[in-house]
Motif scaffolding. Structure first.
Motif, PDB file in Angstrom:
ATOM      1  N   ALA A 200       2.814  16.895  -2.915  1.00  0.00           N
ATOM      2  CA  ALA A 200       3.570  17.872  -3.685  1.00  0.00           C
ATOM      3  C   ALA A 200       4.923  17.354  -4.133  1.00  0.00           C
ATOM      4  O   ALA A 200       5.652  18.058  -4.820  1.00  0.00           O
ATOM      5  CB  ALA A 200       3.759  19.143  -2.862  1.00  0.00           C
ATOM      6  N   GLY A 201       5.278  16.142  -3.701  1.00  0.00           N
ATOM      7  CA  GLY A 201       6.627  15.652  -3.983  1.00  0.00           C
ATOM      8  C   GLY A 201       7.669  16.536  -3.342  1.00  0.00           C
ATOM      9  O   GLY A 201       8.769  16.685  -3.832  1.00  0.00           O
ATOM     10  N   ALA A 202       7.303  17.162  -2.215  1.00  0.00           N
ATOM     11  CA  ALA A 202       8.169  18.170  -1.605  1.00  0.00           C
ATOM     12  C   ALA A 202       9.263  17.530  -0.784  1.00  0.00           C
ATOM     13  O   ALA A 202       9.281  16.328  -0.545  1.00  0.00           O
ATOM     14  CB  ALA A 202       7.342  19.105  -0.724  1.00  0.00           C
ATOM     15  N   ARG A 203      10.175  18.371  -0.300  1.00  0.00           N
ATOM     16  CA  ARG A 203      11.309  17.857   0.458  1.00  0.00           C
ATOM     17  C   ARG A 203      10.883  17.165   1.745  1.00  0.00           C
ATOM     18  O   ARG A 203      11.578  16.302   2.261  1.00  0.00           O
ATOM     19  CB  ARG A 203      12.273  19.004   0.773  1.00  0.00           C
ATOM     20  N   ALA A 204       9.662  17.494   2.246  1.00  0.00           N
ATOM     21  CA  ALA A 204       9.191  16.814   3.448  1.00  0.00           C
ATOM     22  C   ALA A 204       9.050  15.326   3.236  1.00  0.00           C
ATOM     23  O   ALA A 204       9.130  14.544   4.171  1.00  0.00           O
ATOM     24  CB  ALA A 204       7.848  17.407   3.894  1.00  0.00           C
ATOM     25  N   ALA A 205       8.853  14.909   1.992  1.00  0.00           N
ATOM     26  CA  ALA A 205       8.751  13.478   1.712  1.00  0.00           C
ATOM     27  C   ALA A 205      10.033  12.760   2.056  1.00  0.00           C
ATOM     28  O   ALA A 205      10.038  11.581   2.389  1.00  0.00           O
ATOM     29  CB  ALA A 205       8.415  13.269   0.227  1.00  0.00           C
ATOM     30  N   GLU A 206      11.141  13.479   1.983  1.00  0.00           N
ATOM     31  CA  GLU A 206      12.430  12.860   2.259  1.00  0.00           C
ATOM     32  C   GLU A 206      12.768  12.896   3.738  1.00  0.00           C
ATOM     33  O   GLU A 206      13.223  11.910   4.303  1.00  0.00           O
ATOM     34  CB  GLU A 206      13.520  13.595   1.477  1.00  0.00           C
ATOM     35  N   ALA A 207      12.530  14.033   4.381  1.00  0.00           N
ATOM     36  CA  ALA A 207      13.049  14.213   5.728  1.00  0.00           C
ATOM     37  C   ALA A 207      12.005  14.146   6.820  1.00  0.00           C
ATOM     38  O   ALA A 207      12.332  13.897   7.966  1.00  0.00           O
ATOM     39  CB  ALA A 207      13.767  15.576   5.815  1.00  0.00           C
ATOM     40  N   GLY A 208      10.739  14.356   6.481  1.00  0.00           N
ATOM     41  CA  GLY A 208       9.749  14.494   7.529  1.00  0.00           C
ATOM     42  C   GLY A 208       9.152  13.177   7.967  1.00  0.00           C
ATOM     43  O   GLY A 208       9.085  12.226   7.195  1.00  0.00           O
ATOM     44  N   PRO A 209       8.683  13.122   9.219  1.00  0.00           N
ATOM     45  CA  PRO A 209       7.993  11.925   9.699  1.00  0.00           C
ATOM     46  C   PRO A 209       6.710  11.694   8.919  1.00  0.00           C
ATOM     47  O   PRO A 209       6.181  12.588   8.276  1.00  0.00           O
ATOM     48  CB  PRO A 209       7.697  12.254  11.169  1.00  0.00           C
ATOM     49  N   GLU A 210       6.206  10.482   9.000  1.00  0.00           N
ATOM     50  CA  GLU A 210       5.010  10.133   8.265  1.00  0.00           C
ATOM     51  C   GLU A 210       3.799  10.937   8.728  1.00  0.00           C
ATOM     52  O   GLU A 210       2.811  11.048   8.011  1.00  0.00           O
ATOM     53  CB  GLU A 210       4.737   8.636   8.404  1.00  0.00           C
ATOM     54  N   THR A 211       3.845  11.506   9.931  1.00  0.00           N
ATOM     55  CA  THR A 211       2.708  12.235  10.455  1.00  0.00           C
ATOM     56  C   THR A 211       2.655  13.675   9.971  1.00  0.00           C
ATOM     57  O   THR A 211       1.660  14.365  10.190  1.00  0.00           O
ATOM     58  CB  THR A 211       2.757  12.234  11.997  1.00  0.00           C
ATOM     59  N   LEU A 212       3.717  14.168   9.317  1.00  0.00           N
ATOM     60  CA  LEU A 212       3.708  15.540   8.850  1.00  0.00           C
ATOM     61  C   LEU A 212       2.718  15.708   7.708  1.00  0.00           C
ATOM     62  O   LEU A 212       2.458  14.775   6.942  1.00  0.00           O
ATOM     63  CB  LEU A 212       5.105  15.962   8.369  1.00  0.00           C
TER      64      LEU A 212
ATOM     65  N   GLU B  59       0.874  -1.170   0.000  1.00  0.00           N
ATOM     66  CA  GLU B  59       0.000   0.000   0.000  1.00  0.00           C
ATOM     67  C   GLU B  59       0.912   1.220   0.000  1.00  0.00           C
ATOM     68  O   GLU B  59       1.569   1.524   0.992  1.00  0.00           O
ATOM     69  CB  GLU B  59      -0.914  -0.007   1.223  1.00  0.00           C
ATOM     70  N   VAL B  60       0.957   1.893  -1.139  1.00  0.00           N
ATOM     71  CA  VAL B  60       1.930   2.954  -1.357  1.00  0.00           C
ATOM     72  C   VAL B  60       1.239   4.318  -1.285  1.00  0.00           C
ATOM     73  O   VAL B  60       0.206   4.532  -1.925  1.00  0.00           O
ATOM     74  CB  VAL B  60       2.621   2.785  -2.728  1.00  0.00           C
ATOM     75  N   VAL B  61       1.835   5.209  -0.508  1.00  0.00           N
ATOM     76  CA  VAL B  61       1.307   6.555  -0.337  1.00  0.00           C
ATOM     77  C   VAL B  61       2.269   7.540  -0.988  1.00  0.00           C
ATOM     78  O   VAL B  61       3.481   7.470  -0.782  1.00  0.00           O
ATOM     79  CB  VAL B  61       1.131   6.886   1.164  1.00  0.00           C
ATOM     80  N   ARG B  62       1.710   8.459  -1.743  1.00  0.00           N
ATOM     81  CA  ARG B  62       2.524   9.444  -2.451  1.00  0.00           C
ATOM     82  C   ARG B  62       2.433  10.794  -1.760  1.00  0.00           C
ATOM     83  O   ARG B  62       1.376  11.189  -1.286  1.00  0.00           O
ATOM     84  CB  ARG B  62       2.059   9.575  -3.897  1.00  0.00           C
ATOM     85  N   HIS B  63       3.545  11.499  -1.706  1.00  0.00           N
ATOM     86  CA  HIS B  63       3.521  12.851  -1.179  1.00  0.00           C
ATOM     87  C   HIS B  63       2.816  13.750  -2.185  1.00  0.00           C
ATOM     88  O   HIS B  63       3.109  13.726  -3.367  1.00  0.00           O
ATOM     89  CB  HIS B  63       4.940  13.359  -0.912  1.00  0.00           C
TER      90      HIS B  63
END
Length: 433
Positions: A299-311, A293-297
């Motif tokens: 905006a594809g923003a930088r938070a996808a790389e560094a932020g916790p899943e709850t952001l 089950e794949v979730v996409r960010h």
């Protein structure tokens, strides 16, 4: 009773043993030499480090990589060649290696007792624990409930032949993920790479060894790459150790982040299906494989790389992706609670840094007197160099000096790190039973 027991026979263990033997210590080296390189890396992989930064360390510098095999600047070294070099180094620079593994290490009278996989008990006054990376493999939480037939860590594979012709999803955006994906594609496996990162990062090809001075002054070329920060990490682990604990752990977690080597880029970008800004929310076995089950960010923003899943930013809507096998190329997490083969009681005595890694003093001694650590477990203490072979050149002589000091002072008085002093130490008598 030995002066020193070296547990582990990879680049760090062998380098420490070479320096200890030259110092006249009675020692025993236990472990299969270069096991991670021989047993946990597929054929066809290369070292990411430059050849000139990939030598094991002996006191006189008699056994460098280029004495074993011709190497050229800018040409990566095959993993198989490096493993053979390590065996050659062991034969020439290290006393006989006992290839049995230590299954249990505990405090004992006058020091430590180690039990081997063939049932022997060995005693030593001090121990250097250089267990490499294998105890620290990290798999994303969503995948941990899957059986081994459906998910593996990238370091689980000595070869990839058993995945030939199958559909495989590689998770990660670093060198292990990208090189594994390239090798799988080249052998006829259908591959996709799934990564939280919004984009892939690629290291540049190394500059010529000889450059105009002003170019070197602007961006020095070091064993860890170009730039003054990398120069500091590579050249001054001792100074790095003086930084505050929180600063060191932050740098260890963020410096030299996931990136592919320049020489693997052309093997990936034209050939491998890439899904960036994605994470796996759940995984379920299904007939013939696994459904992710794949979730996409959004905006594809930088938070996808560094932020916790709850952001904010992650979509609430998951889409299914079915595959036959998942390879998690998601790195390692070297925390004290994973320090096998230490007994649980011994692990529980170790002071730790904010990231859970064991605290060590200026000579690599842990908070338990006589127990020294080497390699990845010390990256938060001495910096990113400890994640690479290059770090052994600093570790080996420094650690052996610490062992000699410990042998001279005895095992009853320990040095305990003072909280918040950036690796500083305060002496404290320890009653260790």
């Amino acid at each position: 009773m030995y002066d020193l027991l070296v547990v582990g026979a990879g680049p760090y263990g062998l380098s420490v043993a070479s320096h200890a033997a030259a110092a006249g210590l009675s020692l025993r080296v236990l472990g299969r030499p270069m096991a991670s390189w021989r047993d946990h890396m597929p054929r066809g992989m290369f070292l990411k480090s430059e050849p000139w930064a990939s030598s094991l360390a002996d006191p006189e510098g008699r056994w460098p990589l280029d004495a074993f095999t011709p190497v050229r600047h800018g040409e990566p070294v095959p993993v198989e060649t490096f493993a053979e070099y390590g065996l050659w180094f062991a034969r020439n620079a290290v006393p006989d290696v006992d290839e049995h593994t230590v299954t249990r290490l505990a405090p004992g009278p006058g020091g430590f007792e180690a039990v081997t996989d063939d049932g022997r008990t060995l005693r030593a006054r001090t121990v250097a624990l250089a267990v490499g990376v294998m105890p620290f493999t990290e798999i994303p939480a969503a995948l941990r409930g899957l059986p081994p037939a459906l998910v593996s860590h990238s370091s689980d594979h000595a070869d990839l032949d058993h995945l030939r012709g199958r559909d495989v999803t590689v998770v990660g955006a670093g060198q292990a993920a990208l090189e594994t994906a390239a090798l799988l594609t080249e052998q006829g496996t259908r591959v996709r790479v799934l990564a939280r990162a919004p984009r892939l990062r690629w290291n540049d090809a190394p500059p010529p060894r000889r450059r105009p001075w002003w170019r070197s002054a602007r961006a020095p070329h070091t064993a860890l790459g170009r730039g003054w920060r990398n120069w500091f990490y590579a050249a001054h682990p001792g100074l790095f150790h003086r930084l505050p604990d929180l600063t060191r752990t932050r740098i260890a977690a963020t410096a030299l982040g996931p990136a592919g080597a320049w020489w693997v880029r052309d093997r990936v970008e034209p050939s491998v299906e890439i899904h960036l800004g994605h994470r796996i929310a759940a995984a379920h076995p299904v007939p013939g494989g696994v459904r992710l089950e794949v979730v996409r960010h959004r905006a594809g923003a930088r938070a996808a790389e560094a932020g916790p899943e709850t952001l904010p930013g992650w979509s609430d809507r998951a889409r299914p992706l079915e595959t036959e096998h998942v390879v998690a190329a998601t790195g390692f997490r070297a925390t004290a609670d994973r320090l096998t083969p230490l007994t649980a009681d011994l692990r529980g005595t170790l002071l730790t840094l904010p990231d859970g890694s064991p605290a060590v003093g200026r000579d690599f001694e842990s908070s338990y007197p006589g127990l020294f650590l080497a390699g990845l477990t010390t990256a938060s203490a001495f910096g990113p160099a400890m994640r690479f072979v290059h770090g052994a050149a600093f570790t080996a002589p420094t650690l052996v000096r610490g062992v000699r000091r410990r042998l001279a002072t005895g095992a009853g008085v320990g040095a305990i790190p003072a909280p918040g002093r950036g690796g500083g130490w305060v002496a404290r008598a320890e009653a260790r039973g």
